[in-house]
Design an enzyme around this catalytic site. Sequence first.
Site, PDB file in Angstrom:
ATOM      1  N   GLU A  47       0.824  -1.221   0.000  1.00  0.00           N
ATOM      2  CA  GLU A  47       0.000   0.000   0.000  1.00  0.00           C
ATOM      3  C   GLU A  47       0.854   1.265   0.000  1.00  0.00           C
ATOM      4  O   GLU A  47       0.491   2.269  -0.615  1.00  0.00           O
ATOM      5  CB  GLU A  47      -0.952   0.004   1.199  1.00  0.00           C
ATOM      6  N   HIS A  59     -12.124  -5.119   8.049  1.00  0.00           N
ATOM      7  CA  HIS A  59     -12.574  -5.048   6.649  1.00  0.00           C
ATOM      8  C   HIS A  59     -13.969  -4.450   6.537  1.00  0.00           C
ATOM      9  O   HIS A  59     -14.676  -4.708   5.563  1.00  0.00           O
ATOM     10  CB  HIS A  59     -12.598  -6.438   6.005  1.00  0.00           C
TER      11      HIS A  59
END
Lengths: 324, 318
Positions: free
Chosen positions: A60, A129
């Site tokens: 990321e 999530h």
Amino acid sequence: MRQISYREALHEVLDYELQINPDVFLLGEDIGPLGGAFGVTTGLWQKYGNERVRNTPLSEIAIVGAATGAASVGMRPVAEIMFCDFLFVAGDQLINQTAKMRYMFGDQCQLPLVIRTVIGAGQSAAAQHSQSLEGLLAHIPGFKSVIPSTPYDAKGLLKTAIEDNNPVLFYEHKSLYNMKGEVPEEMYSIPFGVADVKRKGKDVTVIATAEMVHKSLRVADRLQKEGIDVEIIDPRTLVPLDMDTIINSVKKTHKAVVVHEAHLSYGPGAEIVARLADEAFDYLDAPLKRVGAKDVPIPMAPHLESFVIPQEEDIYKAIKSVVD
Amino acid sequence: MMNKDFAGEMLTTMIKIRLFEEKAVELFAAKELPGWLHSYIGEEAVATGVCLALNPGDYISSTHRGHGHCIAKGVSLKAMMAELYGKKTGYCHGRGGSMHIADFSKGMIGANGIVGGGIPVATGAALGSKMKKMGKVSVCFFGDGASNQGAFHEALNLAAVWNLPAVYVCENNLFAETTPQSEHQHINDIAQRAVAYGMFGDIADGMNVLSVYEKAKLAADRARNGEGPTLLECKTYRYRGHWEGDPQPYRTKKEIEEWKKKDPIRAFQQYVIENRLLTESEIEKATHDIQAEIDEAVVYGRKSPLADVQEAVCSLFV
Ligand SMILES: Cc1ncc(C[n+]2csc(CCOP(=O)(O)OP(=O)(O)O)c2C)c(N)n1
């Protein structure tokens, strides 16, 4: 008009932009052959190849950094961060690099980049999530923040995001991907900072984002039967925020409830009610109310998750508390 | 390759960095400059050797210790000094200061206050260059300390797997702030880490501008020819504290004096005289001219206006 899904609406814009603009490219984890964790880029890698649709390593920091650097030298990257929960792996890049680069260096560069990411609960995906973290980076000057609730808005706002010469964070709610709605075939842009009145009403103003728009609409139908006429406003972009539309509504209804899936404390709703208190105090006849996720991590078990996430009942009660 | 003009450029670039830094240190001590200051003195051969191996349009990105990189890339001393003063005429209109100088027109895409933070961004510039077929190389300077950041790992891995035209120049000055290298990593040669990414790793003597130049040229050529990125470690040393005001409990005066014996400027000066590339009087004249240019930059910095406060809130977005 034809109906397509939120996912297809987003896909159309990415496909179109890749076709017309050689500077546009996509990068992200598993966006290649798979087409992304939620299928938004399906088929694009096959159509445009490795160079334009860049499947990245699990990195990321490098995704956000590479998008930022490439934008600073003239590309128009559209990065995908699989879940907004992973955005902050790249926290330094976002907060200290991307957000600062143009201003800190005295306006010497433009950063036309979009970071698409996924918010929201509802799938028992648990604490890491399921978050709605759109408020966190709205606190950092240097990003525009977009949070579409319908296929129509998703298409027009993504078009604007890719055309914008600034860093744009684009939050897609995972429960909306399959939602269908009317979307024109042709390309169109929806300007940032223009809220949409999703339902006209005169008794109370509800300001809602993403999936909460739809929950609020259902609550409004129910309240209509009780004689309460709810106006629902979707700001569509948190930065810039269209306070004019919100205040104009409050001038009429004199009551406001903000509904979001982000956690309640320090959430986007806090900003909106603060601005209302500041800018529309004289028009208010009731306390400003907020509905947000309870201030705990999102739990997995379906009954716990739905307890933590705002439900129609929570919205209903909040609205009733200001109109009664 | 070594002719009179080039030798002169190498030497004057190093002298310019040294004198600029000495002046900055002096102004900082006199409390003329706001903010913080991290001096590059001692490391001049690295910035010089690397930047002179580049084409004018190539990109560089830098660190908190960034003045040397900027000067070697040819930025304006005036606009740089004005930025140190926090003035409107500075590169960033006073918003950046010492740690955030950038000159995009010269390919200097920014210094950084976050250790390691610039590495992914520089990698992105290499990606942009490759995709737009600009033929530009992106050089990223950072320290030994930065090589322990996660950003280093992610960026180098990405650059290798995408075969990007990047050169990662690690200035190993043996300390990360106050922590000696031996206490922050279990290796001596950071260039070894290149192996882990499947990229080329190389080591230069960072006190020898010719060694740096030669290795940087190879790396830049490789990048430009599509042969991928390089991790180039330059062994160097900073003479002054990590920041101006650093009490330096982590090293001895003797150690500093030992390193000063390898001073990159004195060594190269000796080399050019011995090889009859430049005379002492030519060097003296050049030094004098540089001092005059720096003094002029100081006057410019002092006399320049401050930015209007309204400018601080008007240009967040394009
Ligand atoms: C992310 C981050 N952590 C810590 C610091 C504080 N800090 C500034 S410079 C520095 C040391 C950097 O060492 P190195 O990378 O070797 O560069 P050098 O100073 O030796 O040039 C530290 C710890 C910082 N600026 N950013």
